[in-house]
Write a protein that holds these residues in place. Structure first.
Motif, short mmCIF file in Angstrom:
data_model
loop_
_atom_site.label_atom_id
_atom_site.label_comp_id
_atom_site.label_asym_id
_atom_site.label_seq_id
_atom_site.Cartn_x
_atom_site.Cartn_y
_atom_site.Cartn_z
N GLU A 69 0.83 -1.21 0.00
CA GLU A 69 0.00 0.00 0.00
C GLU A 69 0.87 1.26 0.00
OE1 GLU A 69 -2.62 -0.19 3.30
OE2 GLU A 69 -3.95 -1.71 2.41
N LEU A 70 1.95 1.21 0.80
CA LEU A 70 2.87 2.35 0.88
C LEU A 70 3.48 2.63 -0.49
CD1 LEU A 70 4.49 4.44 2.53
CD2 LEU A 70 6.15 2.62 2.99
N TYR A 71 3.96 1.58 -1.16
CA TYR A 71 4.59 1.75 -2.47
C TYR A 71 3.58 2.20 -3.52
CZ TYR A 71 8.95 -0.34 -0.84
OH TYR A 71 10.12 -0.59 -0.18
N LYS A 72 2.36 1.68 -3.44
CA LYS A 72 1.33 2.05 -4.41
C LYS A 72 1.05 3.55 -4.36
CE LYS A 72 -3.56 1.14 -5.52
NZ LYS A 72 -4.08 2.47 -5.13
N ASP A 73 0.84 4.08 -3.16
CA ASP A 73 0.58 5.51 -3.01
C ASP A 73 1.81 6.34 -3.36
OD1 ASP A 73 -1.92 4.82 -2.27
OD2 ASP A 73 -1.85 5.63 -0.25
N PHE A 74 2.98 5.81 -3.02
CA PHE A 74 4.22 6.52 -3.34
C PHE A 74 4.38 6.66 -4.86
CE2 PHE A 74 8.60 5.62 -4.79
CZ PHE A 74 9.17 6.86 -4.55
N LEU A 75 4.11 5.58 -5.59
CA LEU A 75 4.24 5.61 -7.05
C LEU A 75 3.23 6.58 -7.67
CD1 LEU A 75 4.84 1.82 -7.82
CD2 LEU A 75 6.50 3.70 -7.99
N GLU A 76 2.01 6.62 -7.10
CA GLU A 76 1.02 7.57 -7.59
C GLU A 76 1.49 9.01 -7.36
OE1 GLU A 76 -2.67 6.70 -5.71
OE2 GLU A 76 -3.03 4.85 -6.84
N LEU A 77 2.03 9.27 -6.17
CA LEU A 77 2.53 10.61 -5.86
C LEU A 77 3.69 10.97 -6.77
CD1 LEU A 77 2.21 13.00 -3.89
CD2 LEU A 77 3.88 11.88 -2.40
N LYS A 78 4.55 9.98 -7.04
CA LYS A 78 5.70 10.21 -7.92
C LYS A 78 5.25 10.50 -9.36
CE LYS A 78 10.14 10.03 -8.97
NZ LYS A 78 11.09 11.08 -8.52
N GLU A 79 4.22 9.78 -9.83
CA GLU A 79 3.70 10.02 -11.17
C GLU A 79 3.06 11.40 -11.29
OE1 GLU A 79 1.07 6.81 -11.93
OE2 GLU A 79 2.66 5.33 -12.23
N GLU A 80 2.37 11.82 -10.22
CA GLU A 80 1.74 13.13 -10.23
C GLU A 80 2.76 14.26 -10.10
OE1 GLU A 80 -0.87 12.86 -6.94
OE2 GLU A 80 -2.23 11.42 -7.89
N ASN A 81 3.91 13.95 -9.50
CA ASN A 81 4.94 14.96 -9.24
C ASN A 81 6.30 14.38 -9.62
OD1 ASN A 81 3.25 17.05 -7.45
ND2 ASN A 81 2.81 14.97 -6.73
N PRO A 82 6.63 14.32 -10.90
CA PRO A 82 7.87 13.67 -11.35
C PRO A 82 9.14 14.33 -10.82
CG PRO A 82 6.80 14.85 -13.17
CD PRO A 82 5.83 14.83 -12.04
N ASP A 83 9.04 15.57 -10.37
CA ASP A 83 10.24 16.25 -9.85
C ASP A 83 10.56 15.85 -8.40
OD1 ASP A 83 10.53 17.59 -12.24
OD2 ASP A 83 9.40 19.36 -11.56
N TYR A 84 9.64 15.17 -7.74
CA TYR A 84 9.88 14.79 -6.35
C TYR A 84 11.00 13.76 -6.27
CZ TYR A 84 5.53 16.97 -4.62
OH TYR A 84 4.55 17.86 -4.28
N GLN A 85 11.89 13.96 -5.30
CA GLN A 85 12.95 13.00 -5.02
C GLN A 85 12.79 12.48 -3.59
OE1 GLN A 85 15.22 12.01 -7.38
NE2 GLN A 85 14.03 13.34 -8.77
N PHE A 86 12.86 11.16 -3.43
CA PHE A 86 12.58 10.55 -2.14
C PHE A 86 13.75 9.69 -1.65
CE2 PHE A 86 8.48 11.09 -4.19
CZ PHE A 86 7.68 11.60 -3.18
N ALA A 87 13.80 9.52 -0.35
CA ALA A 87 14.65 8.50 0.27
C ALA A 87 13.75 7.62 1.12
CB ALA A 87 15.74 9.14 1.13
N GLU A 88 13.70 6.35 0.79
CA GLU A 88 12.89 5.43 1.60
C GLU A 88 13.65 5.11 2.89
OE1 GLU A 88 10.92 0.95 1.51
OE2 GLU A 88 12.12 1.66 -0.18
N VAL A 89 12.95 5.18 4.02
CA VAL A 89 13.61 4.96 5.32
C VAL A 89 12.75 4.04 6.18
CG1 VAL A 89 14.82 7.18 5.32
CG2 VAL A 89 12.53 7.03 6.31
N SER A 90 13.40 3.43 7.16
CA SER A 90 12.71 2.62 8.17
C SER A 90 12.80 3.32 9.51
CB SER A 90 13.36 1.23 8.29
OG SER A 90 13.27 0.54 7.06
N VAL A 91 11.77 3.15 10.32
CA VAL A 91 11.79 3.69 11.68
C VAL A 91 12.63 2.76 12.54
CG1 VAL A 91 10.41 4.30 13.70
CG2 VAL A 91 9.53 4.76 11.40
#
Length: 275
Positions: free
Chosen positions: A101-123
């Motif tokens: 679910e996390l990756y699905k929403d992340f990919l949608e956000l990335k598609e809507e905002n291609p300039d966004y750069q992310f770092a995936e992290v764990s708590v």
């Protein structure tokens, strides 16, 4: 073992053993001659052979029950182990489901905002004494993370990076009064800012502050980031309004907000390093 000592079979064994001992003593006293006394002994001991057979049968029953009990315990143990395996598989499935679910929403956000750069992290750590629920994540400056970066779970704002080290960072959440983020109400477009306080944080809430008495913000309104100031982009979901209250220190009002993301449940998230 306590059940064995209390069983009827064992009590019968003890009684007959005593009778056998008495019979043996009598037989030794009278010898092998066919006397009246030996006839009496024969009369006494003859039933003992029958009783001995009963004892044998009783012992077979007792130990048979014990054997059955041991087999039962063995089967129970095997079933408990199997249940434990199923629980572990269910936990793995639930973790995988949340990750998907996390990756699905992340990919949608990335598609809507291609300039966004992310770092995936764990708590990797939480401060149990902090009522504002700050936490530590697994990456830092070596992964491009900087102070002030937005921390997201799905499309929801969770907090802001407060301190950065080479390989980990500390996040302050939107429940913290040190965090102040420009925000707007989705329908009316009314703009203010979101921050926290101690009382609301204990209820897992933050607030949209400095609202007028004529505010259009109401129960159920969706509050999003406004993007003013340039540190957090516009359009990230913060949460929904649960109540409108008067500020105790002035004439303004505020909207109590339930964050869209449950901070306590977050195990993985994304740091927005650039946009």
């Amino acid at each position: 073992m306590k059940q064995l000592l209390k069983s009827k079979g064992l009590k019968l064994v003890a009684a007959v053993v005593v009778l056998l001992a008495v019979g043996a003593l009598l037989a030794g006293a009278v010898g092998h001659s066919e006397t009246a006394q030996s006839a009496v002994v024969g009369t006494v001991t003859a039933p003992l052979h029958f009783a001995a057979q009963k004892i044998s049968n009783a012992l077979d029953g007792v130990f048979g029950e014990l054997k059955g009990s041991a087999e039962y315990e063995k089967r129970i143990s095997a079933l408990e182990e199997q249940i434990g395996d199923y629980k572990a598989q269910l936990a793995d499935y639930e973790s995988l489901r949340k990750q998907n679910e996390l990756y699905k929403d992340f990919l949608e956000l990335k598609e809507e905002n291609p300039d966004y750069q992310f770092a995936e992290v764990s708590v990797i750590g939480r401060d149990s004494a902090d009522i504002y629920k700050s936490f530590t994540v697994s990456k830092g400056s070596l992964s491009g993370i900087k102070e002030g970066n937005a921390v997201l779970y799905k499309k929801n704002l969770v907090g802001i990076v407060d301190k950065v080290y080479p390989d980990y960072s500390v996040v302050k959440t939107i429940l913290d009064p040190d965090v102040s983020i420009s925000a707007y109400e989705m329908i009316s477009g009314e703009i203010s800012y979101v921050t926290g306080n101690a009382r609301l944080a204990r209820e897992n809430k933050c607030k949209m502050a400095n609202l007028s008495s004529a505010t259009n913000v109401a129960y159920g309104s969706i509050i999003c980031t406004a993007g003013i100031g340039g540190t957090v982009p516009k359009g990230l979901i913060i949460g929904s309004v649960s109540a409108i209250e008067d500020e105790p220190t002035d004439i303004s009002s505020y909207a109590a907000i339930v964050p869209e993301a449950n901070i306590d449940d977050i195990t993985s998230c994304f740091v927005l390093t650039d946009f």
